[in-house]
Design a protein around this motif. Structure first.
Motif, PDB file in Angstrom:
ATOM      1  N   LYS A   1       0.834  -1.192   0.000  1.00 33.01           N
ATOM      2  CA  LYS A   1       0.000   0.000   0.000  1.00 33.01           C
ATOM      3  C   LYS A   1       0.878   1.255   0.000  1.00 33.01           C
ATOM      4  N   THR A   2       0.450   2.232  -0.774  1.00 29.87           N
ATOM      5  CA  THR A   2       1.092   3.544  -0.749  1.00 29.87           C
ATOM      6  C   THR A   2       0.204   4.472   0.067  1.00 29.87           C
ATOM      7  N   LEU A   3       0.726   4.967   1.180  1.00 26.21           N
ATOM      8  CA  LEU A   3      -0.031   5.800   2.101  1.00 26.21           C
ATOM      9  C   LEU A   3       0.368   7.259   1.941  1.00 26.21           C
ATOM     10  N   GLU A   4      -0.583   8.149   2.095  1.00 25.56           N
ATOM     11  CA  GLU A   4      -0.315   9.583   2.120  1.00 25.56           C
ATOM     12  C   GLU A   4      -0.422  10.051   3.567  1.00 25.56           C
TER      13      GLU A   4
ATOM     14  N   LEU B   1       1.946  16.380   2.449  1.00 22.27           N
ATOM     15  CA  LEU B   1       1.569  14.976   2.338  1.00 22.27           C
ATOM     16  C   LEU B   1       2.792  14.177   1.922  1.00 22.27           C
ATOM     17  N   HIS B   2       3.139  13.221   2.750  1.00 24.28           N
ATOM     18  CA  HIS B   2       4.335  12.418   2.522  1.00 24.28           C
ATOM     19  C   HIS B   2       3.910  11.005   2.127  1.00 24.28           C
ATOM     20  N   GLU B   3       4.371  10.534   0.972  1.00 21.74           N
ATOM     21  CA  GLU B   3       4.012   9.190   0.503  1.00 21.74           C
ATOM     22  C   GLU B   3       4.965   8.143   1.082  1.00 21.74           C
TER      23      GLU B   3
ATOM     24  N   THR C   1       5.414   3.805   1.187  1.00 18.83           N
ATOM     25  CA  THR C   1       4.985   2.491   0.711  1.00 18.83           C
ATOM     26  C   THR C   1       5.232   1.463   1.815  1.00 18.83           C
TER      27      THR C   1
ATOM     28  N   GLU D   1       9.709   7.580   9.559  1.00 13.80           N
ATOM     29  CA  GLU D   1       8.652   8.062   8.668  1.00 13.80           C
ATOM     30  C   GLU D   1       7.570   8.835   9.419  1.00 13.80           C
TER      31      GLU D   1
END
Length: 272
Positions: free
Chosen positions: A49-52, A127-129, A131, A149
């Motif tokens: 999953k790629t989270l913002e 907003l930091h992406e 994974t 993170e």
């Protein structure tokens, strides 16, 4: 020897707070938490999953002061110390109480004109992406820690960590109990009485169950190894099938006649 000196220096450093790592550990940005909801299918297979992640970083224009350049002044309440000191006297002596200045919030400066970029906050929202890899078989409450993170660190402040807390949503067919899955399956009166081989939905396809003759409503059967994967293992839980015998409706004339004949035979057996 030199080794003894190093040990003693480390020991005294830890006691009196002079260790090299103590300051760095104290100056650490906050950790963040992200609640991630997964489907049962995603929890079964594992996924990526790629989270913002909403984070804050120091404003590049005012460098965190919140003031337009040249417009901040020394706080008149604490005289730039950021602290307020009050002394009280009791029967055993004087007590000194130190608190953060409520006027400047401990910064020692008062903003006359706010920074136009951060609106006086001193920080910028971004907003930091990130994974994240979700292993197969995880359940609700599983927490993943992503080091560094969390909130952004600046200068000698190290970034915080990100904690991803998983919640697996309820499934319309399956009920999960740890690594096992439960499903309800309808069968006909004939299948229950005579026995039958029926297909049963599984998360990864289709399974088959041999229903023995004479099966009653509420009977529980196990299909081994068709449940959820066990994290860190090659094994899987089991799939449990709860059987429900369904009474037929909207019978044809032929079916009604067959049931009457069946009932007649049962009555004769009961009286013989």
């Amino acid at each position: 020897g030199l080794g003894d000196f190093g040990l003693e220096d480390s020991l005294f450093g830890s006691i009196f707070g002079r260790g090299r790592s103590s300051t760095r550990e104290r100056r650490r940005a906050p950790d963040l938490r992200y609640d991630l909801e997964l489907t049962l299918e995603e929890a079964f297979t594992g996924t990526e999953k790629t989270l913002e992640i909403p984070r804050q970083r120091t404003c590049t224009s005012c460098r965190g002061s919140g003031a337009k350049e040249g417009t901040s002044t020394i706080c008149p309440v604490c005289n730039g110390t950021g602290q307020l000191v009050t002394e009280t006297q009791s029967g055993i002596g004087f007590f000194r109480r130190i608190s953060v200045c409520s006027k400047c919030g401990g910064s020692g400066k008062v903003v006359q004109e706010p920074c136009s970029l951060c609106k006086g906050k001193g920080v910028l929202e971004e907003l930091h992406e990130v994974t994240v890899t979700i292993p197969a078989g995880i359940d609700t409450g599983y927490t993943l820690r992503l080091e560094g993170e969390g909130e952004h660190g600046d200068g000698d402040v190290t970034p915080g960590d990100l904690y991803v807390v998983v919640r697996v949503s309820q499934h319309p067919l399956f009920e999960r109990r740890r690594d096992d899955l439960y499903i309800s399956r309808d069968i006909s009166i004939a299948q229950a009485a005579l026995g039958a081989r029926i297909s049963v939905p599984a998360v990864d396809g289709e399974a088959y169950l041999d229903v023995p003759k004479g099966t009653q409503t509420g009977s529980l059967f196990r299909i081994r190894g068709r449940g959820m994967p066990r994290p860190g293992s090659r094994n899987r839980g089991d799939l449990y099938v709860i059987v429900k015998v369904v009474t037929p409706v909207d019978l044809t004339d032929e079916q009604k006649e067959l049931l009457r004949r069946f009932q007649s035979i049962e009555d004769k057996r009961a009286t013989s």
